[in-house]
Design a protein around this motif. Structure first.
Motif, PDB file in Angstrom:
ATOM      1  N   GLN A 103      28.291  39.521  40.521  1.00  4.57           N
ATOM      2  CA  GLN A 103      28.961  38.295  39.861  1.00  4.57           C
ATOM      3  C   GLN A 103      30.363  38.462  39.837  1.00  4.57           C
ATOM      4  OE1 GLN A 103      27.048  37.569  36.157  1.00  4.57           O
ATOM      5  NE2 GLN A 103      24.936  37.093  37.049  1.00  4.57           N
ATOM      6  N   GLU A 104      30.986  37.363  40.180  1.00  4.06           N
ATOM      7  CA  GLU A 104      32.621  37.384  40.284  1.00  4.06           C
ATOM      8  C   GLU A 104      32.834  37.328  38.821  1.00  4.06           C
ATOM      9  OE1 GLU A 104      36.198  34.903  42.010  1.00  4.06           O
ATOM     10  OE2 GLU A 104      34.223  35.261  43.286  1.00  4.06           O
ATOM     11  N   ASN A 105      33.991  38.046  38.329  1.00  2.24           N
ATOM     12  CA  ASN A 105      34.583  37.825  37.032  1.00  2.24           C
ATOM     13  C   ASN A 105      35.919  37.070  37.244  1.00  2.24           C
ATOM     14  OD1 ASN A 105      32.749  39.396  36.073  1.00  2.24           O
ATOM     15  ND2 ASN A 105      33.918  41.432  36.199  1.00  2.24           N
ATOM     16  N   LYS A 106      35.813  36.042  36.408  1.00  5.74           N
ATOM     17  CA  LYS A 106      36.987  35.220  36.558  1.00  5.74           C
ATOM     18  C   LYS A 106      37.940  35.274  35.348  1.00  5.74           C
ATOM     19  CE  LYS A 106      34.712  31.664  39.062  1.00  5.74           C
ATOM     20  NZ  LYS A 106      34.510  30.429  39.308  1.00  5.74           N
TER      21      LYS A 106
END
Length: 106
Positions: A103-106
């Motif tokens: 999952q991409e961390n924003k």
């Protein structure tokens, strides 16, 4: 009776066939043919291992990897050195980690 194989075999197989009172029909492969047949043999041995889970098939895989290393690169030792460097950088497979997603961390 004739049995057709059309595949790369180990160096002693023709002699084993002759000792069995049969006649092997063989040819020596060119370098390009040899590499192609080694790759085919690798797939054959991997398939046999996956089907049987037999440790002797793992030994056959290593024999083909050794031949590919020598024919295509320089030696099995060089391949093993690369394996060690990759293991030091990325780890091995000892911890049985199965990556599901990232999952991409924003």
């Amino acid at each position: 009776m004739k049995r057709v194989y059309n595949k790369l075999v180990r160096d002693n197989i023709p002699e084993i066939i002759r000792n069995n009172n049969e006649t092997p029909i063989t040819k020596t492969l060119s370098n390009d043919e040899y590499l192609r047949e080694l790759k085919s043999k690798l797939q054959e041995e991997v398939d046999e291992f996956l089907e049987s889970n037999d440790i002797t098939e793992l030994a056959d895989i290593l024999e083909v990897v050794d031949a590919l290393s020598t024919a295509n690169y320089s030696s099995l030792n060089e391949v093993m050195d690369i394996k060690i460097r990759k293991a030091e950088k990325n780890g091995k497979f000892k911890n049985k980690i199965f990556l599901i997603e990232v999952q991409e961390n924003k």
